[in-house]
Motif scaffolding. Structure first.
Motif, PDB file in Angstrom:
ATOM      1  N   THR A 111      22.169  -3.283   7.760  1.00 46.60           N
ATOM      2  CA  THR A 111      23.529  -3.387   7.185  1.00 46.60           C
ATOM      3  C   THR A 111      24.479  -2.333   7.760  1.00 46.60           C
ATOM      4  OG1 THR A 111      23.387  -1.939   5.240  1.00 46.60           O
ATOM      5  CG2 THR A 111      22.496  -4.151   4.998  1.00 46.60           C
ATOM      6  N   THR A 112      24.252  -1.963   9.013  1.00 49.21           N
ATOM      7  CA  THR A 112      25.176  -1.026   9.645  1.00 49.21           C
ATOM      8  C   THR A 112      26.462  -1.745  10.047  1.00 49.21           C
ATOM      9  OG1 THR A 112      23.280   0.175  10.497  1.00 49.21           O
ATOM     10  CG2 THR A 112      25.413   0.715  11.455  1.00 49.21           C
ATOM     11  N   GLY A 113      26.283  -2.847  10.778  1.00 50.64           N
ATOM     12  CA  GLY A 113      27.466  -3.615  11.144  1.00 50.64           C
ATOM     13  C   GLY A 113      28.153  -3.154  12.409  1.00 50.64           C
ATOM     14  N   ILE A 220      27.126  -4.518   1.930  1.00 50.26           N
ATOM     15  CA  ILE A 220      27.813  -3.360   2.530  1.00 50.26           C
ATOM     16  C   ILE A 220      27.513  -3.305   4.031  1.00 50.26           C
ATOM     17  CG2 ILE A 220      28.234  -0.862   2.366  1.00 50.26           C
ATOM     18  CD1 ILE A 220      28.249  -1.040  -0.438  1.00 50.26           C
ATOM     19  N   GLY A 221      27.568  -4.509   4.624  1.00 58.73           N
ATOM     20  CA  GLY A 221      27.208  -4.607   6.038  1.00 58.73           C
ATOM     21  C   GLY A 221      28.378  -4.422   6.972  1.00 58.73           C
ATOM     22  N   GLY A 222      29.414  -5.238   6.787  1.00 59.89           N
ATOM     23  CA  GLY A 222      30.607  -5.045   7.584  1.00 59.89           C
ATOM     24  C   GLY A 222      30.751  -5.956   8.793  1.00 59.89           C
ATOM     25  N   THR A 317      30.704   2.856   3.192  1.00 59.45           N
ATOM     26  CA  THR A 317      29.983   2.579   4.456  1.00 59.45           C
ATOM     27  C   THR A 317      29.921   1.096   4.798  1.00 59.45           C
ATOM     28  OG1 THR A 317      27.686   2.367   3.647  1.00 59.45           O
ATOM     29  CG2 THR A 317      28.497   4.601   4.039  1.00 59.45           C
ATOM     30  N   THR A 318      30.903   0.310   4.330  1.00 58.60           N
ATOM     31  CA  THR A 318      30.928  -1.106   4.692  1.00 58.60           C
ATOM     32  C   THR A 318      31.358  -1.273   6.151  1.00 58.60           C
ATOM     33  OG1 THR A 318      31.636  -1.540   2.432  1.00 58.60           O
ATOM     34  CG2 THR A 318      31.705  -3.389   3.989  1.00 58.60           C
ATOM     35  N   ASN A 434      24.827   4.193   8.441  1.00 57.09           N
ATOM     36  CA  ASN A 434      24.912   2.735   8.334  1.00 57.09           C
ATOM     37  C   ASN A 434      26.324   2.258   8.030  1.00 57.09           C
ATOM     38  OD1 ASN A 434      21.810   3.278   6.891  1.00 57.09           O
ATOM     39  ND2 ASN A 434      22.008   2.098   8.762  1.00 57.09           N
ATOM     40  N   LEU A 435      27.276   2.857   8.748  1.00 54.00           N
ATOM     41  CA  LEU A 435      28.690   2.546   8.524  1.00 54.00           C
ATOM     42  C   LEU A 435      29.148   1.390   9.404  1.00 54.00           C
ATOM     43  CD1 LEU A 435      31.645   3.048   7.712  1.00 54.00           C
ATOM     44  CD2 LEU A 435      31.666   5.010   9.254  1.00 54.00           C
TER      45      LEU A 435
HETATM   46  K   LIG Z   1      28.000  -0.986   7.116  1.00 57.09           K
END
Ligand SMILES: [K+]
Ligand SMILES: [K+]
Lengths: 482, 482
Positions: A111-113, A220-222, A317-318, A434-435
């Motif tokens: 879920t870093t994105g 909260i992945g992004g 951290t999305t 994981n932003l």
């Molecule tokens: K993220």
């Protein structure tokens, strides 16, 4: 180490995971986007590997010990991250290298994105959906990891939650309590996703975009289906919905569980972590809006709209975007990254070091000053009216320092590949927390950095997601003894 | 708070301090450099202020309590920093603003060595000598502060030294033991200075330069009488002498005290902090030389010469220069700054967080991993074969986290003045660690940054030198109660 049981679990995990490529095959058929071969092949490879791993040990039944939990959790993210990359690697469009495919897959599952792909808007729908689904599955894993497994393993002070939070898990055995807890949490996770998707849809997104973005929001992945991220829709309503669900998803799911079971919201108000989280977000939002306005970056209306969205997106951290915050006055990108280091609450899908740990560290700092003035007084660190055991505080310190040291070590690694300082620190910070988005060369995407840098960031994303110690502990000789 | 006794001490301090402007008056007369008026006026102002402060309370005799120690120490660096600026402000050449004069004075007394002046080579000799003398006096103060006062005040885990190191101070009363200890330490400090000056002189420096640079070396200050710093002399012999005395001065003076009293060097070899310090320096030197060579920044001979000098200079937080390391491949300046964050040993004139604290933090990190594998085992943190009390480890954590938080807060302040990220973080890091040189816009000097930034850095230098808590504690209501 119970290698046989671990193999059995890994085999089952891979077979189950292969099923998650099914929706993309259907979507590929529906949209005729040509990516179905990649998904069918990827699914076959994953399923067969899982089956072959499971077959020889299928009849072994042995209770898992707590220590085995470390290995299962690490395998979930590493092995699934690797096999999750197969369709991305095999697809003709986007044409990803092996490194890029693994980067994208791990970035999704953790879920870093962070993305290496430019031109999302022209990608096959099945690939787009698959990326979002990876995030959603990753988020699902995190909830169980964070609420049920980490406290049991005693990672970084999270045993605090085992003893003190009236959460669903208080037991020591991995099964069957975990199954029960997991079900309840996933139910909440699913309900949030459905609600979020409906809200996006009512606010004007297409059905495809609404579902895709609800996955990335609640996890909260992004990841987005558009290069311009949420900014593509240019809709205040959609932005407000995103803000609301990012905040909800960054709160400890144990609190949601309680609120749902007791039909009451008072648990939120009594939770010191939640209160501190809301305090931090509010002050950062207000401060950011003030700076944006005073420096005349935007007029007041846009300052409020973009300030609110970007702060919530980065602080939780999305990593969704509506404006390019890397171009804001330099104090703002830095402060936003700091907020990402704090991250979400423990037991949420958010990344970062977690609000509770920062709160405990601050309280300990205050205690030290008190102790200087009153050297002989006994001054406990209190949280919500109760003393926090020294053992927990020590674990939090251990977490904090190892987190920083790994950050610094990986930063040195990225600098050694020749990246400039701003790109390097923001990339590592973004991956470890994981932003997703970074600054400098990685403000828009991670496509242009060297392969070595990408692999370091893959490790950073995994370390962050596994709260560091889950992964580190596997590298100690002690762990493998006996 | 014992305000009357504090006044009396402050008055005496100022009167004594005014005497230190005397040598510059003599030098000014000798060289006819025209700066004598500034020094005579500065001396008069300082003396009269001291006299007026002391006069009404001269007959009060009261034992100082431990707590009063905080105030005396803070006054030493702040008030002397301010009055030390008078000749610099009054002198016609260099024409310094009030801010610049205070910056230079505090930078001297705190042994930071960051300068706002360009064109050192053409300055009046008396001004040059005065800057060096400020560093030497600052170093003298630090030795007493670090070996005698901080452990007594219990700052940041330094009580460790009170109980465990066979140092000269084991008592609780400020006087008379402190006087005795201070004498012994100053004797060592003076001997080192004389030896260093003679060595420089034999190696080819002029008498004036030899004395001046010996002051800045033994104090780990880093001020020079030339813009090109030690590089001006272009002499391997001088560089080796500097390296040797920077290393010696970065070692705990308690060890020097023991070595001198017992005529033996075995204490060094048994000291865990000393061993870790040597290990860190050696590996950083070797790594730096390797990178300089492999990246073909220099050929091997120059890589060894410059690598050794710059690593020792930055890692001990001296800040002398022979090469512009800010232009080296970007991984090196970053790593060197990290070494400066570690800094010298406790009880030395070096800055940074101190080697012992980093060592304890690392040991605690390792303990946390051990605890994950063996949750119920009791695992002590050991130093030199003995268990470190939890109380000390907690104090070290408190120090570490507050240090980082202040670093970040002041970094935000500097970014808000519009400085770029590299300049801002390196300037704060350099000031807080009492290092001197920075990167980016402050690689050569600090003359061109905004006044607000300079004042933030002045605070940073004081915070670093006072090991943070000595200063912070004065801002708690608790401290002033009763
Ligand atoms: K993220
Ligand atoms: K220095």
């Amino acid at each position: 180490m119970n290698i046989v049981t671990t193999m059995r679990i890994l085999g089952i995990l891979l077979m189950l995971f292969s099923i998650t490529m099914m929706p993309s095959i259907l979507i590929s058929a529906l949209y005729k986007d040509g990516a179905h071969v990649a998904f069918i092949t990827g699914m076959a490879i994953t399923f067969i590997t899982g089956f072959v791993t499971w077959l020889p040990v299928r009849n072994v039944r042995k209770e898992l010990r707590t220590r085995d939990g470390f290995l299962v959790v690490v395998l979930f993210w590493t092995v699934l991250g690797l096999f999750g990359a197969t369709p991305l690697f095999l697809a003709e469009h986007p044409a990803l290298s092996f490194t890029d495919a693994v980067f994208e897959s791990v970035s999704g599952l953790s879920t870093t994105g962070a993305t290496v792909i430019v031109g999302l808007d022209s990608l096959p729908e099945s690939i787009l959906f698959y990326r979002q689904l990876l995030q959603w599955l990753g988020g699902m894993g995190i909830i169980v990891l964070a609420v049920a497994i980490l406290p049991m393993l005693g990672i970084g002070g999270m045993q605090l939650y085992r003893a003190e939070t009236p959460g669903p898990v208080k037991d020591n055995k991995l099964t069957p309590r975990i199954t029960e807890t997991a079900k309840a949490l996933w139910y909440i996770y699913l309900s949030l996703t459905v609600t979020c998707a409906l809200a996006y849809w009512f606010a004007g997104m297409s059905g495809f975009d609404a579902i895709s973005h609800s996955f990335a929001t609640v996890a909260i992945g992004g990841f987005s289906t558009h290069d311009a991220s949420i900014g593509y829709f240019n809709s205040p309503a959609i932005e407000l919905i995103a803000v609301a669900f990012m905040l909800i998803s960054a709160v400890n799911f144990s609190l949601h569980f309680l609120a749902w079971r007791e039909r009451s919201i008072r648990h939120y108000l009594h939770d010191p972590e939640f209160r501190f989280f809301i305090f931090l977000i509010s002050t950062t939002v207000l401060g950011t809006i003030a700076v944006l306005w005073l420096t005349q970056t935007y007029d007041i209306g846009i300052a409020i709209r973009h300030g609110l969205f970007e702060v919530v997106s980065v602080a939780t951290t999305t990593g969704f975007g509506v404006a390019d915050f890397s171009q804001w006055p330099s104090v703002l990108p830095f402060t936003l990254f700091l907020a990402a280091f704090v991250g979400g609450c423990a037991g949420s899908t958010g990344g970062g070091m977690k609000v509770i740990r920062i709160l405990l560290i601050l309280k300990q700092g205050v205690r030290e000053i008190k102790r200087l003035v009153h050297p002989s007084a006994i001054i406990p660190v209190k949280l919500g009216g109760r003393s926090v055991p020294d053992r927990v505080i020590e674990a939090v310190w251990g977490f904090f320092s190892v987190y920083l040291m790994l950050f610094v070590a990986m930063l040195i690694g990225l600098l050694a590949t020749g990246l400039d300082q701003v790109t390097a620190w923001s990339a590592v910070g973004s991956a470890l927390n994981n932003l997703g988005p970074g600054l400098g060369e990685v403000a828009a995407h991670y496509g242009n950095i060297p392969d070595v840098a990408k692999w370091i960031l893959i490790v950073a994303m995994l370390l962050g997601r596994l709260e560091i110690f889950t992964l580190l502990v596997l590298f100690t000789p002690m762990f493998w003894r006996r």
